[in-house]
Design a protein around this motif. Structure first.
Motif, PDB file in Angstrom:
ATOM      1  N   ASP A 109       0.857  -1.170  -0.009  1.00 45.09           N
ATOM      2  CA  ASP A 109       0.164   0.065   0.087  1.00 45.09           C
ATOM      3  C   ASP A 109       0.996   1.260   0.124  1.00 45.09           C
ATOM      4  O   ASP A 109       0.302   2.271   0.323  1.00 45.09           O
ATOM      5  N   ALA A 114       6.878  -1.336  -0.426  1.00 42.59           N
ATOM      6  CA  ALA A 114       7.607  -1.955  -1.864  1.00 42.59           C
ATOM      7  C   ALA A 114       8.873  -2.021  -1.957  1.00 42.59           C
ATOM      8  O   ALA A 114       9.658  -2.939  -2.154  1.00 42.59           O
ATOM      9  N   VAL A 133      -1.082  -4.431  -5.168  1.00 39.21           N
ATOM     10  CA  VAL A 133      -1.095  -3.150  -4.748  1.00 39.21           C
ATOM     11  C   VAL A 133      -2.535  -3.086  -3.965  1.00 39.21           C
ATOM     12  O   VAL A 133      -3.636  -3.590  -4.548  1.00 39.21           O
ATOM     13  N   VAL A 151      -3.603   4.685  -7.436  1.00 38.80           N
ATOM     14  CA  VAL A 151      -3.142   3.281  -7.846  1.00 38.80           C
ATOM     15  C   VAL A 151      -2.239   3.572  -8.888  1.00 38.80           C
ATOM     16  O   VAL A 151      -0.923   2.414  -8.601  1.00 38.80           O
ATOM     17  N   LEU A 154       1.296   4.111  -8.014  1.00 41.01           N
ATOM     18  CA  LEU A 154       2.156   3.074  -6.984  1.00 41.01           C
ATOM     19  C   LEU A 154       2.551   1.695  -8.064  1.00 41.01           C
ATOM     20  O   LEU A 154       3.723   1.248  -8.101  1.00 41.01           O
ATOM     21  N   ALA A 155       1.488   1.247  -8.815  1.00 40.40           N
ATOM     22  CA  ALA A 155       1.737   0.338  -9.745  1.00 40.40           C
ATOM     23  C   ALA A 155       2.871   0.489 -10.612  1.00 40.40           C
ATOM     24  O   ALA A 155       3.697  -0.255 -10.706  1.00 40.40           O
ATOM     25  N   PHE A 167       4.871  -6.862 -10.335  1.00 38.80           N
ATOM     26  CA  PHE A 167       3.446  -6.346 -10.162  1.00 38.80           C
ATOM     27  C   PHE A 167       2.588  -7.202 -10.876  1.00 38.80           C
ATOM     28  O   PHE A 167       2.485  -7.486 -12.105  1.00 38.80           O
TER      29      PHE A 167
END
Length: 244
Positions: A109, A114, A133, A151, A154-155, A167
């Motif tokens: 998150d 990560a 994620v 989203v 971060l992805a 991922f």
């Protein structure tokens, strides 16, 4: 040790869940083989996991780092473990060291966790780790996960800046009482479409982790590839009584 009758019940409960999951997938024209049922044994003894393993199941989920690192060494190495709880960045190395056969972390998150996972995988020299994620689809402050609007950022970070992570998709918990609504699932599905389009990923190869004991059939109908089922298989949770 759990009583033999309880163990038999656990194995039959899993069979029932798998049949329900297959039926839900078939009803909307999905391939049932694309749906992974993850028994989540939170607070339950290793003997019950072993009973399900002996019945032929190999994918299991756990919510807490201490619990999974305690249980995993007591069970066969060909189990595919999924960590489905909230992961603090300072526990990443502990988790990976304690569970060499960890297949996926569902709750990334933020960039910090990560990066910690990426570094731990590299330092341990293990094969790349699949991660999802976690998205807060309910808007509840009490829930972990990032806002849907964040989203893609971060992805993209995981995909392009964490070479030791793979991922693989998105995860959500849902409402404060851990139930979900069609809106929660639809939000995650919409996020999938946006991320796949932006990153050039195929939607049919993209993981969605959504759905628990009370709503896994609806989740499957709406595209889930991982359902996290605890109490329907193992019975009510058994938490230690607080001492005064």
């Amino acid at each position: 040790m759990a009583a033999p009758a309880v163990e038999a019940t656990v194995a039959s409960a899993l069979r029932s869940v798998i049949l329900r999951a297959r039926k839900a997938a078939e009803q909307v024209g999905r391939d049932p083989e694309r749906v992974r049922v993850l028994p989540v044994s939170k607070t339950k003894p290793v003997s019950l996991i072993r009973q399900i393993y002996d019945a032929g199941h190999r994918c299991f989920g756990e919510n807490y780092v201490q619990e999974i690192i305690d249980k995993a060494p007591q069970l066969p190495e060909d189990i595919e473990w999924h960590f489905v709880g909230h992961l603090q960045s300072n526990k990443a190395k502990t988790l990976l060291t304690g569970v060499p056969n960890l297949a996926m972390v569902h709750g990334v998150d933020g960039e910090k966790v990560a990066n910690h996972l990426d570094r731990a995988v590299s330092n341990l020299g293990r094969h790349p780790l699949k991660v999802l994620v976690q998205v807060n689809t309910s808007g509840e402050v009490s829930k972990s996960g990032i806002e849907p609007s964040s989203v893609l950022e971060l992805a993209r970070h995981v995909k392009h800046h964490c070479p030791n992570l793979v991922f693989s998709g998105l995860m959500t918990i849902g409402m404060p009482d851990y139930t979900s609504t069609p809106e929660n699932f639809k939000t995650l599905s919409n996020c999938r479409a946006d991320v796949c389009k932006a990153l050039g990923m195929a939607e049919d190869q993209f993981e969605l982790s959504m759905g628990m004991s009370g709503d896994f059939e609806l989740a499957i109908e709406m595209g889930s590839t991982n359902v996290r089922v605890g109490s329907t298989i193992f019975g009510p949770r058994e938490y230690p009584k607080k001492t005064t």
